[in-house]
Write a protein that holds these residues in place. Structure first.
Motif, PDB file in Angstrom:
ATOM      1  N   ASN A 431       0.823  -1.211   0.000  1.00  0.00           N
ATOM      2  CA  ASN A 431       0.000   0.000   0.000  1.00  0.00           C
ATOM      3  C   ASN A 431       0.859   1.264   0.000  1.00  0.00           C
ATOM      4  N   ARG A 432       1.993   1.195   0.673  1.00  0.00           N
ATOM      5  CA  ARG A 432       2.862   2.369   0.755  1.00  0.00           C
ATOM      6  C   ARG A 432       3.608   2.636  -0.552  1.00  0.00           C
ATOM      7  N   THR A 433       3.845   1.579  -1.331  1.00  0.00           N
ATOM      8  CA  THR A 433       4.732   1.714  -2.491  1.00  0.00           C
ATOM      9  C   THR A 433       4.039   1.520  -3.836  1.00  0.00           C
ATOM     10  N   CYS A 434       2.780   1.101  -3.842  1.00  0.00           N
ATOM     11  CA  CYS A 434       2.114   0.755  -5.098  1.00  0.00           C
ATOM     12  C   CYS A 434       1.838   1.996  -5.955  1.00  0.00           C
ATOM     13  N   LYS A 435       1.609   1.780  -7.226  1.00  0.00           N
ATOM     14  CA  LYS A 435       1.197   2.855  -8.130  1.00  0.00           C
ATOM     15  C   LYS A 435      -0.267   3.155  -7.862  1.00  0.00           C
TER      16      LYS A 435
END
Length: 508
Positions: A431-435
């Protein structure tokens, strides 16, 4: 994870419960409906007998007999931390949730204080039916809840700029995948390619080889899982206006059923039909993915998750699978998921928000609600993963062990029936790194084109399955399908969705 997969399948089956809504009601709902301070929990009150009790539900697929036991254990804990609020967990049967929850959301005698739209309605429905109150002022008081959800994902619970619902803490980004039984993958020499990206040509070649060695198996069960891969359906199961390229770098709402993406899919569907990859007699067969995997009818299927490891964890109940990627994880307008609300009939909204905060942030509360009592309903192994307690299974556990994704924050619980102890921590990292596309949080209000929307949905129901399983002559049936969609009013629906999406983007 067995129950997570079952829950997701149940959500798909329950989508038909969602109905149209009134734009007038949406536009007249104002922030002042919130009354922070009414029924306020006094900070100096230390007597638990005088604390407000907040009701919320679990939704079960089987009988629950341990309600009093879990309620007592949870309330003992709340007293021990001087929470200032007590819990009353009630039981909803999935088959009766519509009637039960509707009655409780209109009752002054037997109200529900906190509820979720999962299996029941959606954001527009809850707001238009005046079943929930705004939460903006409460979120200012509980920043830890915002931190846990992730500020950018709060948009999934907003309508007309007002925060009505709190998104469940779960994976917001999804990667489409294909899972192939490991023994089959090894037989055709592709097991070492796990995690690699496959296009449809490579996938088709692979599965034709698998079919040659395992002629009694099918390799596609439910084509409705795969026909929309590559687009953002904007939360619409009928695909009445979509964003191509999964909503990445585009704001144009288009007719999916006239798009090149859909035409290409039908070409592959014909190839898969000719190769015998589909379930036998798919229009009349039981297309339940879980059933056909468990019964050994299918050797693989499309699936999805935030990562390869997550997909493998969800598939492990059916056996050992090799998982291939179709695309990368993206959070878009289809990524909303379920929401939690404070009901408009709640007598003590301040107390309800305090309970919601605990459900989102306190691991002990989350585990009692989502998993029950350790040792009685579940056990934890040395890796920090949980399993049914000895002698317990789905039929006699008497709680909802393993249904974590139904609740506000299942990431605070122990991963269930998996060896992947990092299942939830990796989910949060995703969730922190997704597009994230610009469409995240968009909700379409179909009320102004409700007749057209319903008519188009009926046409889709009539034609789509036969087309995507190639059970008809596509060259003959597709133009007829497209003509019927036009006659039903799909252009009006798309124009209205485009106007609302433009306004949504302009207001961000």
């Amino acid at each position: 994870m067995k129950k997570i997969v079952s829950l997701l399948l149940a959500v798909v089956l329950c989508c038909s419960l969602i109905s149209g809504c009134s734009k007038t009601a949406l536009m007249t709902a104002e922030k002042e409906k919130t009354t922070p301070g009414s029924g306020e929990v006094k900070k100096e009150e230390s007597d638990p007998d005088k604390w407000p009790t907040v009701s919320f539900a679990i939704c079960t697929l089987q009988g629950v007999t341990d309600m009093d036991i879990v309620n007592q254990a949870l309330n003992d804990y709340l007293i021990s931390i001087n929470a200032g609020v007590l819990a009353n967990i009630v039981d909803f049967e999935l088959g009766n949730i519509g009637t039960t929850l509707t009655l409780m959301l209109t009752s002054s005698d037997n109200p529900i204080d906190i509820f979720t739209d999962c299996f029941y309605t959606n954001l527009t429905g809850a707001v238009s039916n005046e079943q929930c109150i705004p939460l903006d002022e409460y979120l200012e008081q509980y920043p830890e809840v915002v931190d846990m959800i992730g500020e950018q994902f709060l948009a999934c619970g907003q309508l007309n700029g007002i925060q009505y619902g709190l998104p469940v803490v779960s994976s917001h980004a999804t990667s489409n995948c294909y899972a192939l039984r490991r023994d089959i993958a090894e037989s055709i020499g592709v097991a070492d390619k796990e995690g690699e990206m496959l296009d449809y040509d490579e996938l088709t070649d692979m599965l034709i080889k698998a079919k040659e060695l395992f002629p009694d198996l099918c390799f596609f069960i439910d084509a409705t899982v795969s026909y929309g891969i590559g687009v953002d359906n904007m939360g619409d199961s009928s695909y009445e206006g979509v964003l191509l390229n999964r909503g990445i770098d585009t704001a144009e709402v288009v007719n999916f059923y006239e798009s090149e993406t859909f035409m290409n899919y039908l070409e592959y569907a014909q190839k898969w039909k000719n190769a015998g990859l589909f379930l036998t007699d798919p229009l009349n067969a039981d297309r339940a993915v879980a059933t056909n995997l468990k019964n050994g009818v299918a050797g693989g299927e499309f699936c999805g998750g935030y990562s390869i490891e997550a997909v493998k964890s969800s598939m492990n109940t059916y056996g050992d699978y090799v998982v291939f990627k179709i695309n990368e994880p993206v959070a878009n307008a289809s990524s909303g998921g379920s929401l939690y609300y404070i009901s408009s009939v709640c007598k003590y909204p301040d107390a309800a928000m305090k309970m919601l905060s605990l459900l989102y942030t306190d691991p002990v509360v989350a585990k009692f609600v989502a998993q029950g009592i350790e040792g009685r309903h579940y056990v934890v192994d040395e890796n920090g993963c949980s399993w049914f307690a000895d002698g317990k299974d789905l039929s006699n556990v008497n709680w909802v062990a393993g249904c974590a994704t139904y609740f506000p924050n299942g990431t605070l619980t122990y991963p269930f029936e998996t060896d992947n102890s990092a299942y939830f921590s990796n989910m949060l990292e995703s969730n922190r790194t997704c597009k994230v596309t610009d469409g995240l949080g968009f909700v379409f209000d179909n009320s102004s084109v409700y007749d057209e929307y319903s008519a188009v949905a009926n046409v889709v129901d009539e034609y789509l399955l036969a087309l995507i399983y190639a059970e008809v002559d596509i060259d003959t049936m597709l133009p007829e399908f497209q003509k019927e969609l036009k006659a039903a009013g799909i252009d009006s629906v798309i124009a209205e969705k485009q106007a609302q999406y433009d306004a949504f983007l302009n207001n961000k």
